[in-house]
Design an enzyme around this catalytic site. Structure first.
Site, short mmCIF file in Angstrom:
data_model
loop_
_atom_site.label_atom_id
_atom_site.label_comp_id
_atom_site.label_asym_id
_atom_site.label_seq_id
_atom_site.Cartn_x
_atom_site.Cartn_y
_atom_site.Cartn_z
N GLU A 56 88.71 -63.06 54.71
CA GLU A 56 88.68 -64.18 53.77
C GLU A 56 87.96 -63.86 52.46
O GLU A 56 86.86 -64.37 52.20
CB GLU A 56 88.07 -65.42 54.45
CG GLU A 56 88.82 -65.83 55.70
CD GLU A 56 88.39 -67.18 56.27
OE1 GLU A 56 87.34 -67.69 55.83
OE2 GLU A 56 89.10 -67.71 57.13
N GLU A 66 93.68 -66.57 62.14
CA GLU A 66 92.78 -67.64 62.58
C GLU A 66 93.47 -68.98 62.45
O GLU A 66 94.10 -69.25 61.43
CB GLU A 66 91.49 -67.72 61.74
CG GLU A 66 90.49 -66.66 62.03
CD GLU A 66 89.21 -66.77 61.18
OE1 GLU A 66 88.84 -67.90 60.79
OE2 GLU A 66 88.61 -65.73 60.91
C1 FCB Z 1 86.83 -69.36 58.84
C2 FCB Z 1 85.92 -68.21 59.16
C3 FCB Z 1 85.31 -68.24 60.53
C4 FCB Z 1 84.95 -69.65 60.95
C5 FCB Z 1 86.12 -70.57 60.73
C6 FCB Z 1 85.89 -71.97 61.17
O1 FCB Z 1 86.85 -69.58 57.48
O2 FCB Z 1 86.60 -66.99 59.03
O3 FCB Z 1 84.19 -67.40 60.52
O4 FCB Z 1 83.83 -70.07 60.28
O5 FCB Z 1 86.47 -70.58 59.39
#
Ligand code: FCB
Length: 440
Positions: free
Chosen positions: A167, A352
């Site tokens: 990210e 994710e």
């Molecule tokens: C993302 C992150 C992870 C976690 C989730 C909820 O942005 O990569 O570490 O905090 O959000």
């Protein structure tokens, strides 16, 4: 859960994701200090001043945790490596215990049939490098490439896939413009430099890993489905700029070797001299794209009227305990848009997706809303595949309840409940629902 494995193309990977600082216990094993330790120790930054010193104690309990991951029927496990655990000063002499730890961790995944998906950097910058300006200092690209080499010389022969940076938007904008993550800066010049150096570090790390003969290298960007909060031209302009900073800046650079012109209008005066000459390195070819997706944002112009000042609104949709609106169709939007504009034939993974949910204290493993969230988002993944997007896998954030950064231990994203007093792990209903679905 409605899902069956056979609803997805053959070879489609199901995984769970975690990150080092959020679970390992940074206080163990000779890791050096990081900017998250001092950010958390500074009053006002993190709920109750909580930090990752102990976290889930995954450092000592990783066998149990990987048993849980494998027991669910997962194919892959996405983890990150702590720069300061491997190189306590960020450069120089490695910590042998740190290298040993990741070596054992990767072997433990392979022993359970889990494909290791490594992320080199998930936000805990060694303090010694923060002292030198961290992401504001152009030299970070070389420091990072050196870290990649030291670590991957040890484990690169066994990781199945690797990405340099989790990210970039969070590393750069959230941390240097909004000040909400370490190092907590609010300065447009710092932000512009971080926005550029994070891409350069990505490219240099890809080169370093290629030089070791590694394959299956990717990038992981996060995305928010952005819409104007109302019909005014001001909201439309604000939403467009927000979308550019969030969704188009890094992919534009890493995949098309160009920054979006609308965002450059804002950042160009603050960029490091000669940035144009770095674009080819930033766009170093990769093998796959990873997308992290959680929610949407309704955007209006912020009170100052300055570009980059945004108001974020919600419209009454159901939210997670983070206050994030649940908008599964945003995932379809990003998978198909990124497939068209940026993938250029490469496969995409959802690296994710998941939700935080408060469970009743007497039934901490009860999480029906997570089952619904995963079901609805996985339906959108199928829909995107049906529309032609080449999506090859889906990782749930997260395997375990963990340290949710500035929100401390309050926000629970895990498929497995963690009692932060006793460190006992308890699989939640969502864990069993997924286990059943994956066995079908
Ligand atoms: C993302 C992150 C992870 C976690 C989730 C909820 O942005 O990569 O570490 O905090 O959000």
């Amino acid at each position: 859960m409605d899902l069956k494995r056979t609803d997805f193309p053959p070879g489609f990977l199901f995984g769970a994701a975690t990150s080092s600082y959020q679970i390992e216990g940074h206080g163990f094993g000779g890791a050096g200090p990081t900017h998250w330790d001092t950010f958390a120790a500074t009053p006002g930054n993190v709920v109750r001043g909580e930090n990752g010193a102990r976290a889930c104690d995954h450092y000592h309990r990783f066998d149990e945790d990987l048993d849980l991951a494998a027991g669910m029927g997962l194919d892959a496990y996405r983890f990150s490596t702590s720069w300061a655990r491997v190189l306590p000063e960020g450069r120089g002499t490695p910590n042998p215990d740190g290298l040993d730890f990741y070596d054992r961790l990767v072997d433990a995944m392979l022993a359970r049939g889990l494909k290791p998906y490594a992320t080199l950097y998930h936000w805990e910058l060694p303090s010694a490098l923060a002292d030198l300006g961290g992401w504001r200092n152009r030299d970070i690209a070389d420091w990072f490439a050196d870290f990649a080499t030291v670590l991957m010389r040890r484990i690169g022969d066994r990781v199945y896939a690797a990405a340099p940076i989790n990210e970039p938007w969070c590393v750069a904008w959230l941390s240097h413009f909004l000040g909400l993550h370490a190092p907590g800066m609010r300065d447009i010049r710092a932000a512009a430099r971080a926005m550029h150096h994070v891409g350069l570090a990505h490219g240099r790390a890809i080169q370093a890993m290629r030089a070791l003969g590694m394959r299956n290298l990717g990038c992981v960007t996060n995305h928010e489905y952005t819409m104007p909060a109302d019909d005014t031209p001001e909201a439309a302009a604000a939403a467009k700029l927000y979308d550019g900073i969030y969704n188009r800046w890094f992919l534009g650079a890493m995949r098309n070797a160009e920054y979006p012109t609308d965002v450059l209008e804002l950042l160009a005066p603050h960029m490091p001299a000669g940035w144009q000459n770095d674009m080819a390195v930033i766009a170093e070819p990769v093998d796959w794209l990873g997308i992290n997706y959680y929610t949407r944002k309704l955007i209006a112009r912020g009170p100052s009227g300055l570009p980059g000042d945004f108001r974020e609104l919600t419209a009454g949709l159901p939210t997670t305990s983070m206050g994030w609106e649940i908008v599964p169709e945003g995932l379809h939007y990003f998978l198909t848009w990124i497939d068209r504009e940026y993938a250029h034939g490469l496969p995409i993974y959802v690296t994710e997706n998941g939700m935080s949910a408060d469970a009743p204290p007497d039934r901490p493993a009860d999480d029906p809303e997570r089952i619904g969230y995963l079901d609805r988002h996985l339906a959108q993944v199928r829909h995107a595949i049906a529309d032609g997007a080449d999506v090859r896998g889906y990782f749930i954030w997260s395997l375990l309840d963990n340290y949710e950064w500035a929100l401390g231990y309050d926000k629970r994203f895990g498929l497995v409940h963690v009692d932060f007093e006793t460190l006992e792990r308890t699989p939640k209903a969502s864990y069993y629902a997924l286990q059943t679905a994956l066995a079908r």
